[in-house]
Write a protein that holds these residues in place. Structure first.
Motif, mmCIF file in Angstrom:
data_model
loop_
_atom_site.group_PDB
_atom_site.id
_atom_site.type_symbol
_atom_site.label_atom_id
_atom_site.label_comp_id
_atom_site.label_asym_id
_atom_site.label_seq_id
_atom_site.Cartn_x
_atom_site.Cartn_y
_atom_site.Cartn_z
ATOM 1 N N GLU A 341 0.807 -1.218 0.000
ATOM 2 C CA GLU A 341 0.000 0.000 0.000
ATOM 3 C C GLU A 341 0.838 1.265 0.000
ATOM 4 O OE1 GLU A 341 -0.261 -1.784 4.242
ATOM 5 O OE2 GLU A 341 -0.156 -2.483 2.164
ATOM 6 N N ASP A 342 2.181 1.129 0.083
ATOM 7 C CA ASP A 342 3.057 2.298 0.052
ATOM 8 C C ASP A 342 3.319 2.804 -1.364
ATOM 9 O OD1 ASP A 342 3.337 2.246 2.805
ATOM 10 O OD2 ASP A 342 5.117 0.976 2.760
ATOM 11 N N ALA A 343 2.956 2.059 -2.384
ATOM 12 C CA ALA A 343 3.285 2.413 -3.768
ATOM 13 C C ALA A 343 2.492 3.635 -4.229
ATOM 14 C CB ALA A 343 3.022 1.234 -4.688
ATOM 15 N N PHE A 344 3.175 4.553 -4.908
ATOM 16 C CA PHE A 344 2.483 5.716 -5.458
ATOM 17 C C PHE A 344 3.203 6.212 -6.705
ATOM 18 C CE2 PHE A 344 5.460 7.422 -2.325
ATOM 19 C CZ PHE A 344 6.074 8.464 -2.996
ATOM 20 N N LEU A 345 2.468 6.944 -7.531
ATOM 21 C CA LEU A 345 2.992 7.595 -8.723
ATOM 22 C C LEU A 345 3.156 9.084 -8.459
ATOM 23 C CD1 LEU A 345 0.692 6.000 -11.470
ATOM 24 C CD2 LEU A 345 3.121 5.536 -11.168
ATOM 25 N N VAL A 346 4.166 9.680 -9.060
ATOM 26 C CA VAL A 346 4.308 11.140 -9.057
ATOM 27 C C VAL A 346 4.030 11.608 -10.476
ATOM 28 C CG1 VAL A 346 5.777 13.114 -8.588
ATOM 29 C CG2 VAL A 346 6.022 11.027 -7.224
ATOM 30 N N LEU A 347 2.988 12.417 -10.634
ATOM 31 C CA LEU A 347 2.532 12.866 -11.949
ATOM 32 C C LEU A 347 2.795 14.364 -12.101
ATOM 33 C CD1 LEU A 347 -0.971 11.122 -11.883
ATOM 34 C CD2 LEU A 347 1.165 10.180 -12.782
ATOM 35 N N ALA A 348 3.207 14.754 -13.283
ATOM 36 C CA ALA A 348 3.379 16.172 -13.600
ATOM 37 C C ALA A 348 2.241 16.620 -14.498
ATOM 38 C CB ALA A 348 4.718 16.411 -14.277
ATOM 39 N N ILE A 349 1.657 17.765 -14.182
ATOM 40 C CA ILE A 349 0.612 18.387 -15.000
ATOM 41 C C ILE A 349 1.231 19.648 -15.585
ATOM 42 C CG2 ILE A 349 -1.825 19.003 -15.094
ATOM 43 C CD1 ILE A 349 -1.303 16.292 -13.799
ATOM 44 N N PRO A 350 1.921 19.550 -16.733
ATOM 45 C CA PRO A 350 2.680 20.707 -17.250
ATOM 46 C C PRO A 350 1.820 21.945 -17.464
ATOM 47 C CG PRO A 350 3.278 18.687 -18.412
ATOM 48 C CD PRO A 350 2.077 18.364 -17.588
ATOM 49 N N GLY A 351 0.600 21.774 -17.969
ATOM 50 C CA GLY A 351 -0.245 22.939 -18.238
ATOM 51 C C GLY A 351 -0.596 23.713 -16.990
ATOM 52 N N ASP A 352 -0.744 22.999 -15.856
ATOM 53 C CA ASP A 352 -1.087 23.641 -14.586
ATOM 54 C C ASP A 352 0.130 23.872 -13.697
ATOM 55 O OD1 ASP A 352 -3.726 23.597 -15.334
ATOM 56 O OD2 ASP A 352 -4.170 21.714 -14.302
ATOM 57 N N CYS A 353 1.324 23.451 -14.171
ATOM 58 C CA CYS A 353 2.568 23.610 -13.398
ATOM 59 C C CYS A 353 2.460 22.949 -12.033
ATOM 60 C CB CYS A 353 2.940 25.082 -13.234
ATOM 61 S SG CYS A 353 3.237 25.933 -14.794
ATOM 62 N N LYS A 354 1.862 21.759 -11.998
ATOM 63 C CA LYS A 354 1.662 21.047 -10.745
ATOM 64 C C LYS A 354 2.313 19.678 -10.782
ATOM 65 C CE LYS A 354 -2.848 23.112 -9.656
ATOM 66 N NZ LYS A 354 -4.284 22.829 -9.372
ATOM 67 N N ALA A 355 2.631 19.166 -9.581
ATOM 68 C CA ALA A 355 3.044 17.779 -9.416
ATOM 69 C C ALA A 355 2.087 17.144 -8.423
ATOM 70 C CB ALA A 355 4.481 17.678 -8.918
ATOM 71 N N MET A 356 1.602 15.948 -8.748
ATOM 72 C CA MET A 356 0.600 15.269 -7.949
ATOM 73 C C MET A 356 1.125 13.913 -7.495
ATOM 74 S SD MET A 356 -1.817 17.587 -8.398
ATOM 75 C CE MET A 356 -3.294 16.791 -7.761
ATOM 76 N N ARG A 357 0.662 13.471 -6.342
ATOM 77 C CA ARG A 357 0.965 12.140 -5.825
ATOM 78 C C ARG A 357 -0.296 11.292 -5.878
ATOM 79 N NH1 ARG A 357 3.932 10.366 -0.156
ATOM 80 N NH2 ARG A 357 2.949 8.322 0.064
#
Length: 393
Positions: A341-357
């Protein structure tokens, strides 16, 4: 008065101030101070950033903390990344700045570094690869200065300059250079360089450098391949390369046997609309992600340790009706841990200049950073994982 009389009596009297060692110490403190094994057990439970400060306590503490065997003991196996760093879009090559995103937004520490000026090179430093706490870097070459390569530890801010290759005088072009380091196996690292063969035109040649044995040396015979050598991934004792466009091919180089090989690749649909968006390692797992554009559903593949096949480890669905439109995103990292359950992705949203987990098991989405409206833009595509390490270079 009384105070004046006391001062007069003290004149000419030498007062002996007892040293700390002469003061009576609690028995438990004496035991800790005199027992290296017990002291090591305590220090192994101290955060790495605190250990860097504890090196100044005494020569004995410095000797313990800087011992290569201690640095191996204090790294959990597996030792997962705790953050990402990436260069600022507008910083000059000679003064490159870095942004840092910590994976725990609730308790973010101070960024480990903002630049790499501790590497003394006036032409500036670029990061090529991060591998289990160490980084492979190069300077910004010019017509007046040749390319220099460095291996550094960003936690301790120590670095070493790699020696020059004997093939540099032959004008042999470098196509890729990769770092191989596993502190759970050895305190030493190796660097693999793929360059043009001098003896066989249209062929590649591997050169290898070991921090244990010293200079560069040729390894194996010249060979032909169709992969991207600039994006090598170290896993399972080998450096792995894949092709990211066209026909999906692979190549791997085993450092123990110094032998080239291939690994199977997952099938791609005939319409060629699917591309590789992520290829990387985390906590002794090799992952590959491929999906079509304008989709929020994709599979995460994992390679079996015997190289027999890729299998679907996770099925990801990023459809969030209440969230923003995440059809335009890239995968920066996939981080595993001790528990599933510790697994996660780090996603970049270039248009919004955000990084999401994105937690893969719980299917929850959390914002890590937002640079929209900031003075500086960031290069999300050039993100590198950060792992705390005391390992020597």
């Amino acid at each position: 008065n009384t105070k004046k009389n006391l001062l007069l009596k003290m004149q000419g009297i030498k007062l002996k101030i007892p040293k700390f060692s002469e003061l009576e110490q609690p028995s438990s403190a004496r035991v800790v101070i005199s027992n290296d094994d017990l002291l090591i057990e305590i220090l192994l439970r101290v955060p790495i950033r605190s250990l860097l400060c504890f090196k100044t306590v005494s020569k004995r503490w410095l000797s313990i903390i800087t011992n290569p065997q201690f640095s191996i003991l204090c790294h959990p196996n597996p030792n997962r990344a705790i953050g990402l760093f990436f260069p600022s879009a507008y910083s000059l090559p000679t003064n490159r700045e870095f942004h840092y995103v910590h994976f725990d937004k609730k308790n973010p520490p101070k960024p480990p570094f903002k630049n790499l000026k501790f590497i003394r090179d006036s032409s500036g430093i670029s990061v090529l690869q991060s591998c289990n706490g160490l980084m492979l870097c190069s300077n910004s070459p010019s017509r007046l200065a040749k390319t220099n390569y460095y291996v550094c530890n960003p936690t301790t801010k120590h670095y070493t300059t790699l020696p020059k290759s004997v093939l540099e005088t032959e004008n042999s072009k470098i196509h890729g250079i990769s770092l191989a380091f596993d502190p759970a196996k050895s305190p030493h690292y190796k660097v693999v360089c793929v360059r043009d063969s001098v003896s066989s035109p249209q062929h590649y040649q591997i050169e290898i450098y070991s921090s244990q044995t010293g200079p560069w040396r040729l390894s194996g015979d010249p060979f032909i391949a169709d992969v991207n050598f600039s994006k090598g991934v170290y896993w399972n004792g080998s450096i792995h390369w894949i092709s990211t466009i066209g026909n999906l091919t692979s190549l791997c180089y085993n450092l123990d046997f110094e032998r080239l090989g291939v690994m199977p690749m997952p099938p791609l649909p005939d319409d060629q609309s699917t591309t590789i968006t992520y290829f990387g390692e985390s906590c002794d797992h090799l992952h590959l992600i491929k999906f079509s554009f304008s989709t929020v559903r994709f599979d995460v593949y994992e390679m079996k340790s015997d190289y027999s096949e890729w299998f679907v480890k996770y099925k990801v669905d990023l459809e969030h009706p209440d969230e923003l439109n995440y059809y335009n995103f890239t995968v920066l990292s996939l981080v595993r841990g001790r528990r599933e359950e510790d697994a996660f992705l780090v996603l970049a949203i270039p248009g919004d200049c955000k990084a999401m987990r994105y937690n893969i098991i719980e299917k929850t989405l959390e914002e890590l950073c937002d640079y929209e409206g900031a003075d500086e833009q960031v290069y999300f595509l050039n993100a590198f994982e950060y792992i705390e390490s005391l390992c020597c270079v």
